[in-house]
Motif scaffolding. Structure first.
Motif, mmCIF file in Angstrom:
data_model
loop_
_atom_site.group_PDB
_atom_site.id
_atom_site.type_symbol
_atom_site.label_atom_id
_atom_site.label_comp_id
_atom_site.label_asym_id
_atom_site.label_seq_id
_atom_site.Cartn_x
_atom_site.Cartn_y
_atom_site.Cartn_z
ATOM 1 N N GLU A 238 1.009 -1.071 0.469
ATOM 2 C CA GLU A 238 -0.486 0.027 -0.540
ATOM 3 C C GLU A 238 0.601 1.445 -0.401
ATOM 4 O OE1 GLU A 238 -2.748 -0.018 2.774
ATOM 5 O OE2 GLU A 238 -4.337 -1.703 2.684
ATOM 6 N N GLU A 240 1.694 4.622 1.117
ATOM 7 C CA GLU A 240 0.810 5.429 3.268
ATOM 8 C C GLU A 240 0.691 6.886 2.381
ATOM 9 O OE1 GLU A 240 3.585 7.072 6.524
ATOM 10 O OE2 GLU A 240 4.361 5.838 5.033
ATOM 11 N N GLY A 241 -0.688 7.146 3.070
ATOM 12 C CA GLY A 241 -1.532 7.554 2.983
ATOM 13 C C GLY A 241 -2.367 8.257 1.460
ATOM 14 N N THR A 246 -1.763 0.737 -4.200
ATOM 15 C CA THR A 246 -0.487 -0.081 -4.001
ATOM 16 C C THR A 246 0.317 0.078 -4.768
ATOM 17 O OG1 THR A 246 -1.426 -1.876 -5.289
ATOM 18 C CG2 THR A 246 -2.106 -1.523 -2.943
#
Length: 298
Positions: A238, A240-241, A246
């Motif tokens: 994933e 981040e944020g 992905t």
């Protein structure tokens, strides 16, 4: 700044060589054929198989694809392999992994005729590899050897560390690196999940092959200045944020490693294209041997 090892470019060269060999075989009445077998309803596996079939089409290899219901008895898969073993138009057989839990993976690998085992995983072919008389080199390790050759990476006398001990990459890679042959003659250390002081070992290596299956497991602090880093990992993580977004990353933290390594493979675009290209290479080699036609594969 590191030199990026361009797997797409080297794979294109391999495919060009394969296509020439396909023409030679066809002129002699041999049409190379690769059978792919899929037994698990898995989007990633479906994508991999479709890519392999497309690769075959591009170089003139006939693709034969068989799908088996994931809930079917294991015997249906075994019988399918038996049928493909008997077909003269099939020179290579690839059963896409993973298979369903009720299917014995080792039985599958042993069921494929060794001369059609273009993955190189049948015990007979593994034994020949270890003995230095390979019929087929497994696609990913062989592809890595091609990358090392294309970028003039000297392995003779080098210290090489392979991080990972899988049957698919780690073990055959270690065997190929230590053999008395081109892109071999290295002093090889195999590391794994139980290895202590891993960073100490990788920092002493001229060549690091990361194949642990752990996202960004190896960072720049674990690499010697100027070392060659081959990243086999393909991990979807994933961002981040970014919610559900992905991205693909390797087993190496590319951003920290590229400032230290002399040469490094990116993810994607490094080892992955070579794995697919070497499958075509092995299929053509198998077709030549089964058809009694000499083909010049570099």
């Amino acid at each position: 700044m590191s030199e990026t090892i361009d797997g797409e470019s080297v794979a294109a060269d391999v495919r060009a060589d394969v296509a020439e060999c396909v023409e030679t075989l066809r002129e002699e009445g041999v049409v190379p054929g690769l059978a792919t077998v899929l037994m698990k309803a898995d989007p990633a596996s479906e994508t991999y198989v479709s890519m392999k079939q497309r690769d075959c089409e591009e170089v003139g290899i006939e693709g034969i694809h068989v799908e088996i219901d994931a809930d079917a008895p294991a015997e249906e898969l075994y019988e399918t392999i038996d049928d493909l073993n008997e077909r003269d138009d099939v020179h290579g057989i690839l059963v896409q992994m993973p298979v369903p839990d009720h299917v014995n993976k080792r039985k599958v690998l042993r069921r494929i005729a060794p001369e059609k085992d273009v993955d190189g995983f049948h015990p007979e072919n593994v034994g020949r590899l270890v003995a230095g008389d390979a019929r087929f080199k497994p696609c990913t390790p062989h592809g890595i050897q091609k990358l090392l050759a294309a970028y003039d990476v000297e392995t003779a006398g080098a210290d090489a560390v392979v991080v990972g001990r899988s049957d698919i990459v780690g073990k055959p890679m270690a065997n190929l690196l230590l053999q008395k042959a081109p892109q071999g003659n290295a002093t090889v250390t195999v590391c794994h999940s139980r290895t202590e002081n891993l960073a100490e070992k990788t920092r002493n290596a001229d060549v690091v092959v990361a194949a642990a299956g752990i996202p960004e497991f190896i960072d720049g602090d674990m690499i010697a200045e100027g070392a060659t880093v081959i990243d086999v990992g393909i991990n979807r993580v994933e961002v981040e944020g970014e919610g559900d977004e992905t991205e693909l990353v390797g087993d190496v933290d590319y951003e920290s490693a590229k400032g230290v390594a002399g040469k490094i493979t990116p993810v994607p675009g490094g080892v992955g294209p070579m794995t697919r290209a070497m499958l075509l290479y092995n299929t053509v080699k198998a077709a030549g041997e089964q058809g009694g036609v000499d083909v010049e594969l570099p």
